[in-house]
Design a protein around this motif. Structure first.
Motif, short mmCIF file in Angstrom:
data_model
loop_
_atom_site.label_atom_id
_atom_site.label_comp_id
_atom_site.label_asym_id
_atom_site.label_seq_id
_atom_site.Cartn_x
_atom_site.Cartn_y
_atom_site.Cartn_z
N LYS A 52 0.84 -1.19 0.00
CA LYS A 52 0.00 0.00 0.00
C LYS A 52 0.88 1.24 0.00
CE LYS A 52 -0.96 1.05 4.81
NZ LYS A 52 -2.00 1.45 5.72
N VAL A 53 0.30 2.32 -0.51
CA VAL A 53 1.02 3.59 -0.56
C VAL A 53 1.22 4.08 0.86
CG1 VAL A 53 0.91 6.00 -1.33
CG2 VAL A 53 0.09 4.16 -2.84
N TRP A 54 2.47 4.41 1.18
CA TRP A 54 2.82 4.88 2.52
C TRP A 54 2.89 6.40 2.56
CZ3 TRP A 54 2.62 1.99 6.68
CH2 TRP A 54 3.20 2.44 7.86
N SER A 55 3.51 7.00 1.53
CA SER A 55 3.63 8.45 1.47
C SER A 55 3.74 8.88 0.01
CB SER A 55 4.86 8.93 2.26
OG SER A 55 6.04 8.42 1.67
N THR A 56 3.46 10.16 -0.23
CA THR A 56 3.50 10.67 -1.59
C THR A 56 4.24 12.00 -1.66
OG1 THR A 56 1.40 11.84 -1.36
CG2 THR A 56 1.30 9.60 -2.25
N THR A 57 4.78 12.28 -2.84
CA THR A 57 5.22 13.62 -3.21
C THR A 57 4.34 13.99 -4.42
OG1 THR A 57 6.89 12.91 -4.82
CG2 THR A 57 7.59 13.09 -2.50
N TRP A 58 4.60 15.11 -5.02
CA TRP A 58 3.80 15.53 -6.16
C TRP A 58 3.88 14.51 -7.31
CZ3 TRP A 58 -0.15 18.44 -6.79
CH2 TRP A 58 -0.46 19.03 -8.01
N HIS A 59 5.10 13.96 -7.54
CA HIS A 59 5.31 13.07 -8.70
C HIS A 59 5.60 11.61 -8.35
CE1 HIS A 59 5.23 16.27 -11.64
NE2 HIS A 59 6.03 16.98 -10.87
N THR A 60 5.81 11.27 -7.09
CA THR A 60 6.17 9.89 -6.72
C THR A 60 5.40 9.45 -5.48
OG1 THR A 60 7.99 10.52 -5.23
CG2 THR A 60 8.54 10.22 -7.57
N ALA A 61 5.50 8.15 -5.22
CA ALA A 61 4.92 7.60 -4.00
C ALA A 61 5.81 6.48 -3.49
CB ALA A 61 3.51 7.07 -4.26
N GLN A 62 5.91 6.37 -2.17
CA GLN A 62 6.58 5.25 -1.51
C GLN A 62 5.51 4.21 -1.22
OE1 GLN A 62 9.86 6.48 -2.19
NE2 GLN A 62 10.11 4.97 -0.61
N VAL A 63 5.78 2.97 -1.63
CA VAL A 63 4.85 1.87 -1.40
C VAL A 63 5.50 0.90 -0.43
CG1 VAL A 63 3.66 -0.09 -2.47
CG2 VAL A 63 3.86 2.10 -3.71
N VAL A 64 4.84 0.66 0.70
CA VAL A 64 5.33 -0.34 1.64
C VAL A 64 4.82 -1.69 1.14
CG1 VAL A 64 3.43 -0.12 3.28
CG2 VAL A 64 5.62 -0.94 4.07
N LEU A 65 5.73 -2.66 1.03
CA LEU A 65 5.38 -3.98 0.50
C LEU A 65 4.67 -4.81 1.56
CD1 LEU A 65 8.66 -4.76 -1.49
CD2 LEU A 65 6.50 -3.80 -2.35
N CYS A 66 3.88 -5.77 1.11
CA CYS A 66 3.08 -6.60 2.03
C CYS A 66 3.94 -7.43 2.98
CB CYS A 66 2.12 -7.49 1.26
SG CYS A 66 2.89 -8.68 0.16
N VAL A 67 5.22 -7.63 2.67
CA VAL A 67 6.09 -8.43 3.54
C VAL A 67 6.77 -7.57 4.61
CG1 VAL A 67 6.49 -10.25 1.85
CG2 VAL A 67 8.03 -8.27 1.91
N ASP A 68 6.55 -6.27 4.60
CA ASP A 68 7.13 -5.38 5.61
C ASP A 68 6.36 -5.55 6.92
OD1 ASP A 68 7.31 -2.74 7.18
OD2 ASP A 68 8.88 -2.52 5.67
N PRO A 69 7.08 -5.62 8.07
CA PRO A 69 6.40 -5.79 9.36
C PRO A 69 5.44 -4.66 9.72
CG PRO A 69 8.73 -6.30 9.57
CD PRO A 69 8.53 -5.73 8.20
N LYS A 70 5.57 -3.50 9.05
CA LYS A 70 4.66 -2.37 9.34
C LYS A 70 3.25 -2.62 8.82
CE LYS A 70 7.06 0.89 7.29
NZ LYS A 70 8.47 0.89 6.97
N LEU A 71 3.09 -3.56 7.90
CA LEU A 71 1.80 -3.75 7.25
C LEU A 71 1.12 -5.04 7.73
CD1 LEU A 71 -0.07 -2.52 5.14
CD2 LEU A 71 1.11 -3.85 3.41
N THR A 72 -0.12 -4.89 8.19
CA THR A 72 -0.96 -6.03 8.56
C THR A 72 -2.22 -5.98 7.72
OG1 THR A 72 -0.12 -6.02 10.83
CG2 THR A 72 -2.19 -7.18 10.45
N VAL A 73 -2.58 -7.10 7.12
CA VAL A 73 -3.73 -7.16 6.22
C VAL A 73 -4.70 -8.23 6.72
CG1 VAL A 73 -4.46 -7.58 3.84
CG2 VAL A 73 -2.22 -6.53 4.28
#
Length: 171
Positions: A52-73
């Motif tokens: 999922k998208v974690w943060s954005t700038t005007w032209h880009t976005a950081q996507v945290v991957l599903c295998v990162d411990p920060k993400l629970t689905v």
């Protein structure tokens, strides 16, 4: 039958990946200018969960991957419908996942496919998420934890799709 509205998708190229965070995040070439918002789900070309998208700038976005411990689905076992929590942080593989059953008497087997449940409101339901590779049993032979591999090929991402999904505010 009621018509279920499908979220719109926006194609984005993977433009950066930091070697130390290979299994944590990617940078894509779409940002807030293209209406990409933190919390938007990201899938691969086959509809499988990437993250999922974690943060954005005007032209880009950081996507945290599903295998990162920060993400629970929130997920559900496709074979049985049993509800599980899927999170990053596999103890031996950075590209692996932990699957925690939400019912003590749940039936989980090696090879089971896990889909998004839709209950967490972070992802639409029924997106392919992962496949169980092993199950840890308790002293009564009941599954207490599963380990899984994501169904999306996170190692070779070049093109992803951002879902225009209404993100619920987290409590």
């Amino acid at each position: 039958l009621p018509l279920v509205e499908q979220p719109a998708t926006l194609a984005a190229e993977v433009i950066a990946r930091v070697p130390e965070e290979w299994w944590s995040q990617i940078t894509i070439n779409r940002g807030s200018r293209a209406n990409v918002q933190p919390g938007n789900p990201v899938i691969d070309r086959y509809g499988r969960v990437v993250g999922k998208v974690w943060s954005t700038t005007w032209h880009t976005a950081q996507v945290v991957l599903c295998v990162d411990p920060k993400l629970t689905v929130g997920g559900r076992i496709q074979r049985t419908g049993g509800l599980v929590l899927v999170e990053g942080g596999h103890p031996e593989k950075p590209q692996g996942l932990k699957v925690k059953p939400l019912d003590r008497h749940m039936d989980i087997e090696e090879g089971d496919v896990v889909l998004t449940s839709g209950y967490s409101r972070l992802f639409p339901s029924d997106l392919p998420l992962c496949q169980i590779t092993s199950v840890v049993l308790d002293e009564y032979n009941m599954p207490i934890l599963g380990f899984a591999e994501p169904l999306a090929d996170l190692e070779r991402l070049d093109l992803v799709y951002v879902l225009a999904w209404e993100v619920e505010a987290e409590q």
